[in-house]
Design an enzyme around this catalytic site. Structure first.
Site, PDB file in Angstrom:
ATOM      1  N   GLY A   1      -0.615   1.308   9.628  1.00 46.10           N
ATOM      2  CA  GLY A   1       0.105   1.085  10.873  1.00 46.10           C
ATOM      3  C   GLY A   1      -0.736   0.690  12.066  1.00 46.10           C
ATOM      4  O   GLY A   1      -0.278   0.793  13.203  1.00 46.10           O
TER       5      GLY A   1
ATOM      6  N   PHE B   1      -6.349   4.400   8.284  1.00 43.83           N
ATOM      7  CA  PHE B   1      -4.945   4.698   8.585  1.00 43.83           C
ATOM      8  C   PHE B   1      -4.084   3.458   8.405  1.00 43.83           C
ATOM      9  O   PHE B   1      -4.548   2.338   8.661  1.00 43.83           O
ATOM     10  CB  PHE B   1      -4.804   5.210  10.024  1.00 43.83           C
ATOM     11  CG  PHE B   1      -5.637   6.427  10.287  1.00 43.83           C
ATOM     12  CD1 PHE B   1      -5.174   7.690   9.934  1.00 43.83           C
ATOM     13  CD2 PHE B   1      -6.897   6.307  10.845  1.00 43.83           C
ATOM     14  CE1 PHE B   1      -5.964   8.820  10.139  1.00 43.83           C
ATOM     15  CE2 PHE B   1      -7.706   7.425  11.051  1.00 43.83           C
ATOM     16  CZ  PHE B   1      -7.233   8.684  10.704  1.00 43.83           C
TER      17      PHE B   1
ATOM     18  N   MET C   1     -12.252   4.037  -0.175  1.00 41.94           N
ATOM     19  CA  MET C   1     -12.892   4.202   1.134  1.00 41.94           C
ATOM     20  C   MET C   1     -13.618   5.543   1.082  1.00 41.94           C
ATOM     21  O   MET C   1     -13.230   6.522   1.732  1.00 41.94           O
ATOM     22  CB  MET C   1     -11.823   4.147   2.245  1.00 41.94           C
ATOM     23  CG  MET C   1     -11.306   2.730   2.453  1.00 41.94           C
ATOM     24  SD  MET C   1      -9.700   2.679   3.263  1.00 41.94           S
ATOM     25  CE  MET C   1      -8.648   2.864   1.847  1.00 41.94           C
TER      26      MET C   1
ATOM     27  N   SER D   1       0.850  -1.191   0.000  1.00 38.85           N
ATOM     28  CA  SER D   1       0.000   0.000   0.000  1.00 38.85           C
ATOM     29  C   SER D   1       0.881   1.236   0.000  1.00 38.85           C
ATOM     30  O   SER D   1       1.665   1.452   0.939  1.00 38.85           O
ATOM     31  CB  SER D   1      -0.891   0.028   1.247  1.00 38.85           C
ATOM     32  OG  SER D   1      -1.422   1.344   1.387  1.00 38.85           O
TER      33      SER D   1
ATOM     34  N   ASP E   1      -6.416  -6.823   4.215  1.00 42.93           N
ATOM     35  CA  ASP E   1      -5.874  -5.463   4.250  1.00 42.93           C
ATOM     36  C   ASP E   1      -5.876  -4.934   5.682  1.00 42.93           C
ATOM     37  O   ASP E   1      -6.938  -4.744   6.282  1.00 42.93           O
ATOM     38  CB  ASP E   1      -6.742  -4.569   3.354  1.00 42.93           C
ATOM     39  CG  ASP E   1      -6.165  -3.179   3.165  1.00 42.93           C
ATOM     40  OD1 ASP E   1      -5.089  -2.881   3.714  1.00 42.93           O
ATOM     41  OD2 ASP E   1      -6.816  -2.387   2.456  1.00 42.93           O
ATOM     42  N   GLY E   2      -4.657  -4.702   6.204  1.00 41.68           N
ATOM     43  CA  GLY E   2      -4.515  -4.078   7.520  1.00 41.68           C
ATOM     44  C   GLY E   2      -3.695  -4.933   8.473  1.00 41.68           C
ATOM     45  O   GLY E   2      -4.081  -6.058   8.801  1.00 41.68           O
TER      46      GLY E   2
HETATM   47  C1  DX5 Z   1      -6.260   1.032   5.781  1.00 39.17           C
HETATM   48  C2  DX5 Z   1      -5.805   0.816   4.360  1.00 39.17           C
HETATM   49  C3  DX5 Z   1      -4.683  -0.142   4.254  1.00 39.17           C
HETATM   50  C4  DX5 Z   1      -3.437   0.307   4.964  1.00 39.17           C
HETATM   51  C5  DX5 Z   1      -2.615  -0.882   5.341  1.00 39.17           C
HETATM   52  O1  DX5 Z   1      -7.334   1.881   5.805  1.00 39.17           O
HETATM   53  O2  DX5 Z   1      -6.870   0.316   3.574  1.00 39.17           O
HETATM   54  O3  DX5 Z   1      -4.402  -0.493   2.907  1.00 39.17           O
HETATM   55  O4  DX5 Z   1      -2.661   1.172   4.220  1.00 39.17           O
HETATM   56  O5  DX5 Z   1      -1.553  -0.428   6.091  1.00 39.17           O
HETATM   57  P1  DX5 Z   1      -0.792  -1.347   7.129  1.00 39.17           P
HETATM   58  O6  DX5 Z   1      -0.242  -2.526   6.343  1.00 39.17           O
HETATM   59  O7  DX5 Z   1       0.265  -0.442   7.653  1.00 39.17           O
HETATM   60  O8  DX5 Z   1      -1.785  -1.803   8.141  1.00 39.17           O
HETATM   61 ZN    ZN Z   2      -6.421  -0.603   1.504  1.00 37.32          ZN
END
Ligand code: DX5
Ligand code: ZN
Length: 233
Positions: A151, A149, A74, A14, A178-179
């Protein structure tokens, strides 16, 4: 690019965790270091409490993406922006099932605009919410954080992934997670049935365009841990 379907593990960094002043070089760096797809997180400050990229930015990213541009919306509403993200060059356009009352229509419109349609589920939304969408969608994105977000801490959605994998059966539908995906959580979600692993902080951590080999180490660490889960299955 034309996409063939397979269930091998794919790493989708991402770019939310990239240097925002240097997207072209960051995209070239992660692809050079083994990224399978490039994941682009579009946030509107309304559906989620953060703001990122509009269609002109995504169009600018496209010039650097040689693999697959995986655009995660989103935003709410979605439908007025589908054409703009098609023109921006998204290969996959994913909308949240929670973003409005007409997700079926939204997926039809995404396909009609020539893209693969993805449908994303927030942690609080059950797998059954996509039961009647699996012949339209090419991807189901299981959020393992509340979106907004990078992290954040991984939320265990293993049971949901297993349910989805059984619901999907032989259909050509990817399960993306994802996440909070990192070398510790990747094997858990792959063992449950996921094939696309989005990772922001776990790919970009410690690296830069001048230290791109760190991105490569991070990608290989996630892929290695995930592949061990596939082999053990
Ligand atoms: C969260 C996003 C993710 C995010 C993942 O709202 O959809 O794609 O960037 O980030 P990490 O891998 O840091 O959790
Ligand atoms: Zn995402």
């Amino acid at each position: 690019m034309p996409m063939t379907f397979d269930r091998s593990v794919k790493i989708a960094p991402s770019i939310l965790s990239a240097d925002f002043a240097n997207f072209g070089a960051e995209i070239r760096a992660i692809e050079g270091q083994g990224a399978d797809w490039v994941h682009v997180d579009v946030m509107d400050g309304h559906f989620v409490p953060n703001l990122t990229f509009g269609p002109p930015a995504v169009k600018a990213f496209r010039r650097h993406v040689k693999t697959v541009m995986d655009v995660h919306l989103m935003i709410a509403p979605v439908d007025p922006f589908i054409e703009a993200y098609a023109e921006a060059g998204a290969d996959i356009l994913t909308a949240h099932v929670e973003a409005g009352p007409h997700i079926h229509r939204t997926l039809q419109a995404i396909r009609g605009a020539g893209m693969k349609a993805g449908v994303a589920l927030n942690p609080g939304t059950p797998a059954e919410a996509v039961a009647h969408l699996l012949d339209l969608a090419g991807l189901v994105c299981v959020m393992t954080v509340n979106p907004g977000f990078g992290g954040q801490t991984f939320i265990d959605m293993t049971a949901k992934i297993r349910t989805l994998r059984a619901m999907i059966g032989d259909r050509p539908v990817h399960i993306e997670v994802d996440g909070g995906v990192d070398p510790a959580t990747a094997p858990v979600v792959v063992d449950a049935g996921a094939d696309v692993l989005v990772a922001g902080s776990a790919v970009f951590r410690g690296g830069s365009v001048d230290k791109a080999e760190i991105y490569g180490q991070n990608i290989r660490a996630i892929r290695g841990a995930a592949t061990a889960a596939t082999n053990a299955a």
